[in-house]
Design an enzyme around this catalytic site. Structure first.
Site, PDB file in Angstrom:
ATOM      1  N   ASP A 103       0.800  -1.214   0.000  1.00 17.76           N
ATOM      2  CA  ASP A 103       0.000   0.000   0.000  1.00 17.76           C
ATOM      3  C   ASP A 103       0.832   1.262   0.000  1.00 17.76           C
ATOM      4  O   ASP A 103       2.016   1.221   0.264  1.00 17.76           O
ATOM      5  CB  ASP A 103      -0.781   0.028   1.320  1.00 17.76           C
ATOM      6  CG  ASP A 103      -2.154  -0.536   1.133  1.00 17.76           C
ATOM      7  OD1 ASP A 103      -2.447  -0.998   0.034  1.00 17.76           O
ATOM      8  OD2 ASP A 103      -2.929  -0.477   2.106  1.00 17.76           O
ATOM      9  N   LYS A 110      -2.057   4.867  -4.210  1.00 16.13           N
ATOM     10  CA  LYS A 110      -2.689   5.919  -5.008  1.00 16.13           C
ATOM     11  C   LYS A 110      -1.779   7.096  -5.227  1.00 16.13           C
ATOM     12  O   LYS A 110      -2.233   8.232  -5.274  1.00 16.13           O
ATOM     13  CB  LYS A 110      -3.953   6.409  -4.290  1.00 16.13           C
ATOM     14  CG  LYS A 110      -4.973   5.318  -4.116  1.00 16.13           C
ATOM     15  CD  LYS A 110      -6.085   5.755  -3.228  1.00 16.13           C
ATOM     16  CE  LYS A 110      -6.980   4.549  -2.951  1.00 16.13           C
ATOM     17  NZ  LYS A 110      -7.547   4.566  -1.632  1.00 16.13           N
ATOM     18  N   ALA A 134      -0.301   3.251  13.588  1.00 17.17           N
ATOM     19  CA  ALA A 134       0.298   4.599  13.576  1.00 17.17           C
ATOM     20  C   ALA A 134       0.254   5.257  14.953  1.00 17.17           C
ATOM     21  O   ALA A 134       1.214   5.919  15.366  1.00 17.17           O
ATOM     22  CB  ALA A 134      -0.414   5.468  12.543  1.00 17.17           C
ATOM     23  N   MET A 155      -6.599   9.766   9.714  1.00 14.42           N
ATOM     24  CA  MET A 155      -7.129  10.340   8.460  1.00 14.42           C
ATOM     25  C   MET A 155      -7.688  11.746   8.656  1.00 14.42           C
ATOM     26  O   MET A 155      -8.855  12.015   8.380  1.00 14.42           O
ATOM     27  CB  MET A 155      -8.220   9.428   7.892  1.00 14.42           C
ATOM     28  CG  MET A 155      -7.647   8.128   7.378  1.00 14.42           C
ATOM     29  SD  MET A 155      -8.875   7.018   6.738  1.00 14.42           S
ATOM     30  CE  MET A 155      -9.272   6.066   8.179  1.00 14.42           C
TER      31      MET A 155
HETATM   32  N1  SAH Z   1      -3.816   0.658   9.172  1.00 16.19           N
HETATM   33  C1  SAH Z   1      -3.145   1.898   9.446  1.00 16.19           C
HETATM   34  C2  SAH Z   1      -4.062   3.088   9.264  1.00 16.19           C
HETATM   35  C3  SAH Z   1      -4.512   3.272   7.840  1.00 16.19           C
HETATM   36  S1  SAH Z   1      -5.566   4.629   7.658  1.00 16.19           S
HETATM   37  C4  SAH Z   1      -2.564   1.854  10.845  1.00 16.19           C
HETATM   38  O1  SAH Z   1      -2.856   0.938  11.608  1.00 16.19           O
HETATM   39  O2  SAH Z   1      -1.780   2.745  11.182  1.00 16.19           O
HETATM   40  C5  SAH Z   1      -4.465   5.872   7.114  1.00 16.19           C
HETATM   41  C6  SAH Z   1      -4.186   6.864   8.220  1.00 16.19           C
HETATM   42  O3  SAH Z   1      -3.290   6.321   9.161  1.00 16.19           O
HETATM   43  C7  SAH Z   1      -3.517   8.122   7.753  1.00 16.19           C
HETATM   44  O4  SAH Z   1      -4.430   9.034   7.184  1.00 16.19           O
HETATM   45  C8  SAH Z   1      -2.932   8.641   9.043  1.00 16.19           C
HETATM   46  O5  SAH Z   1      -3.931   9.244   9.823  1.00 16.19           O
HETATM   47  C9  SAH Z   1      -2.544   7.358   9.731  1.00 16.19           C
HETATM   48  N2  SAH Z   1      -1.119   7.054   9.551  1.00 16.19           N
HETATM   49  C10 SAH Z   1      -0.584   5.965   8.997  1.00 16.19           C
HETATM   50  N3  SAH Z   1       0.764   6.008   9.040  1.00 16.19           N
HETATM   51  C11 SAH Z   1       1.076   7.163   9.656  1.00 16.19           C
HETATM   52  C12 SAH Z   1       2.299   7.796  10.015  1.00 16.19           C
HETATM   53  N4  SAH Z   1       3.487   7.244   9.749  1.00 16.19           N
HETATM   54  N5  SAH Z   1       2.223   8.992  10.643  1.00 16.19           N
HETATM   55  C13 SAH Z   1       1.058   9.573  10.935  1.00 16.19           C
HETATM   56  N6  SAH Z   1      -0.127   9.021  10.614  1.00 16.19           N
HETATM   57  C14 SAH Z   1      -0.115   7.834   9.990  1.00 16.19           C
END
Ligand code: SAH
Length: 462
Positions: free
Chosen positions: A50, A70, A132, A176
Site C-alpha cells: 500500500d 494511489k 500509527a 485520516m
Molecule cells: N492501518 C493503518 C491506518 C490506515 S488509515 C494503521 O494501523 O496505522 C491511514 C491513516 O493512518 C492516515 O491518514 C494517518 O492518519 C494514519 N497514519 C498511517 N501512518 C502514519 C504515520 N506514519 N504517521 C502519521 N499518521 C499515519
C-alpha cells in the site's frame, strides 16, 4: 508453518492453490516490522503493498512487488481490483503477502480483504502490525495512557466528516485527518472539551521526516496550521508531556546514497536510503537487439503504464517512431495501460479486462494471438503469470526489461529539509542523485567515500 510454505521451502511442488498473508508493516520505520512478518515476506512470491508502506521496506525482499496505492502518476487500484489481484496470484499457487501500513485491522480494510478470501476458499493468516498511533506515541514520547491523567484512549477516524465520533475518553487519536483537522476539533469543542486541552498533530510518525505540531484546542481552531498526510491528531492532557527534544528528534538523519551504512551507527543516526542501482538495471545489448528490427514483432504487449512510458522513450532513442509499429498489434494489460497508449496516438487492439488464465487464453484465441512473436516491455521484475499465460496460448514471448523498480517511479522525492547529512558512496551515485535533486541545502553536511566521489560532488553541486 503451514503446509504450503513447507512444500515450497523443501523445493517440492505440493501447492495447488496459494496462500495469502495479510500483514501489518507498521507506521514507517522499516525496523518496526515484526519478526513473523519478516519471515513470511522472505518466502513470499508476490508482495502487494500500500501507499503507507515504504519502498525501502519492500526493497529488502526478492518477491515480485506490486504497488496498489494511489500515488500520483500511478495506476490507481480500486479495492475490487486489489482483491482480484490477490486472488489471481493465490490461485496461481503463489504465496501472497498483502502488506498494509500500520495494522491491517485498524482503518486498514483488512476485514474486507479476508472476507474475499473466505468467500473464495483461499487459505490465509493475519500478522498484526504496529499501528500509527503506537508509532507516533513512542517516537514523540507522548504516552497514550498515564496514571492519574489518562486512563482511557480511543482510536477514531476523522474522515468522512459525516462519521465523526467524539467518544467519552481521556485521550482521543484521530486517523485520516489531513484535510479535516478543523472539523474534528470543532466537533470535539462542541462536545464540551476545554479550549486549553493540549493537542498534537504528528505527521509522518516514525519516519525521517516526522514532524510534530503542538498547541491547545483553542489555538488549533483559531490558526490554520497546514497538515500533511499521513497525520494523526492527538487530543488529551497526556500531550502536555511532549518534549521538543526527544530521543527520536535528537538523532541525526543521514541520507545514504548507495554504499555501506556501518559507519553511521543507529544509536546516533536515522538512516535514509537512496539506492543507486537504477542506472545499471537495463542491459543495453538486450535493448538494442529487440529494438533494432522493431518490425519483427507481430505483437507488442504492455503490462503497465511505466512499460509504455519507457518503451516509447527507448523507441525514439533507437531512431524509430510510431510509424514503425503500423503492422504491429498492440495489447494492453488493463484499461489504464490503454489510456497511456492513447497519449502516444495509439489505440490498443486488445485490452485485458479480467486477469485470469482462462479468460486471457480465450481472448487471445478469439483475437488470433496464438502463434505470435510477442515483445513485452516491462520492469526488471518479470511478471511470470502474464508471460506464462501468453505462452500457454502458443506464443513466443520476449521479455524486454526497460526499467528497474529499485526506487519506484511512484515514490515521492525525499524531503531534504529533514536531512542533516548525506553520504555518497560512488561517482555514479552522485550522478544519479543529481538527476533527481539539482540543489542541496547548504546546511547539509556531505561526506564522500573517496577523492573521485568528492570531486564529482563538487563538480555537480558547485
Ligand atoms: N492501518 C493503518 C491506518 C490506515 S488509515 C494503521 O494501523 O496505522 C491511514 C491513516 O493512518 C492516515 O491518514 C494517518 O492518519 C494514519 N497514519 C498511517 N501512518 C502514519 C504515520 N506514519 N504517521 C502519521 N499518521 C499515519
Amino acid at each position: 508453518m503451514n503446509e504450503n510454505v513447507q512444500g515450497r521451502a523443501m523445493g517440492t511442488e505440493v501447492r495447488k492453490t496459494g496462500f495469502v498473508y495479510l500483514i501489518g508493516a507498521g507506521p514507517g520505520d522499516p525496523e518496526l516490522l515484526t519478526l513473523k512478518a519478516q519471515r513470511v515476506l522472505d518466502i513470499a512470491d508476490v508482495i502487494l503493498y500500500d501507499d503507507l508502506v515504504s519502498s525501502d521496506l519492500v526493497a529488502h525482499f526478492s518477491a515480485m512487488k506490486i504497488y496498489t496505492g494511489k500515488r500520483k502518476n500511478c495506476h490507481h487500484f480500486e479495492q475490487d481490483a486489489i482483491n482480484q489481484e490477490i486472488l489471481r496470484h493465490a490461485r496461481d499457487g503463489k504465496i501472497v503477502a498483502r502488506l498494509k501500513g500500520g495494522d491491517p485491522f485498524i482503518f486498514g480494510r483488512g476485514g474486507e480483504e479476508i472476507e474475499v478470501m473466505r468467500q473464495n476458499g483461499i487459505d490465509y493468516e493475519i500478522i498484526p502490525g504496529i499501528t500509527a498511533a503506537h508509532g507516533a506515541s513512542a517516537y514523540t514520547e507522548i504516552p497514550l495512557t498515564m496514571r492519574k491523567i489518562s486512563s482511557s484512549v480511543a482510536f477514531c477516524t476523522g474522515h468522512p466528516v459525516s462519521k465523526l465520533h467524539v467518544p467519552n475518553t481521556d485521550t482521543i487519536v484521530y486517523y485520516m485527518v489531513a484535510s479535516t483537522v478543523r472539523e474534528v476539533l470543532d466537533a470535539v469543542a462542541k462536545k464540551g472539551w476545554s479550549d486549553t486541552t493540549p493537542v498534537a498533530v504528528v505527521q509522518n510518525a516514525t519516519r525521517y521526516n516526522q514532524n510534530v505540531l503542538i498547541g491547545s484546542l483553542g489555538e488549533f481552531r483559531r490558526e490554520e496550521k497546514p497538515v500533511y498526510s499521513p497525520a494523526l491528531l492527538l487530543i488529551g492532557e497526556n500531550i502536555s508531556y511532549f518534549i521538543k527534544e526527544n530521543w527520536y528528534s535528537k538523532k541525526k538523519k543521514v541520507l545514504l546514497a548507495g554504499g555501506d551504512a556501518a559507519q553511521f551507527k543507529t544509536a546516533e543516526y536515522v538512516r535514509v536510503y537512496f539506492p543507486c542501482k537504477q542506472a545499471e538495471a537495463v542491459d543495453p545489448l538486450v535493448v538494442a537487439r529487440c529494438m533494432q528490427n522493431i518490425e519483427q514483432w507481430s505483437v507488442l504487449f504492455f503490462s503497465d503504464e511505466f512499460a509504455v512510458k519507457y518503451f516509447f522513450k527507448t523507441l525514439l532513442e533507437s531512431a524509430h517512431d510510431v510509424r514503425h509499429l503500423s503492422k504491429t498489434r498492440i495489447c494492453a494489460g488493463n484499461t489504464a495501460v490503454a489510456l497511456a497508449l492513447q497519449q502516444y496516438g495509439l489505440k490498443a487492439d486488445l485490452v485485458l479486462k479480467v486477469y485470469d488464465d482462462v479468460s486471457i487464453f480465450d481472448l487471445l484465441q478469439a483475437e488470433g494471438i496464438t502463434r505470435s512473436d510477442i515483445l513485452m516491455p516491462m520492469s526488471t521484475l518479470v511478471d511470470d503469470y502474464l508471460l506464462n499465460a501468453l505462452e500457454k496460448a502458443g506464443n513466443k514471448v520476449t521479455a524486454l526489461p526497460l526499467y528497474s523498480l529499485d526506487r519506484p517511479e511512484n515514490e515521492e522525492p525525499l524531503d531534504l529539509d529533514f536531512i542533516d547529512e548525506i553520504y555518497f558512496s560512488s561517482v555514479n551515485c552522485v550522478r544519479h542523485f543529481k538527476t533527481i535533486y539539482t540543489v542541496l541545502p547548504e546546511r547539509i553536511l556531505v561526506k564522500t567515500a573517496d577523492e573521485k566521489t568528492q570531486a564529482e560532488y563538487l563538480k555537480s553541486f558547485f
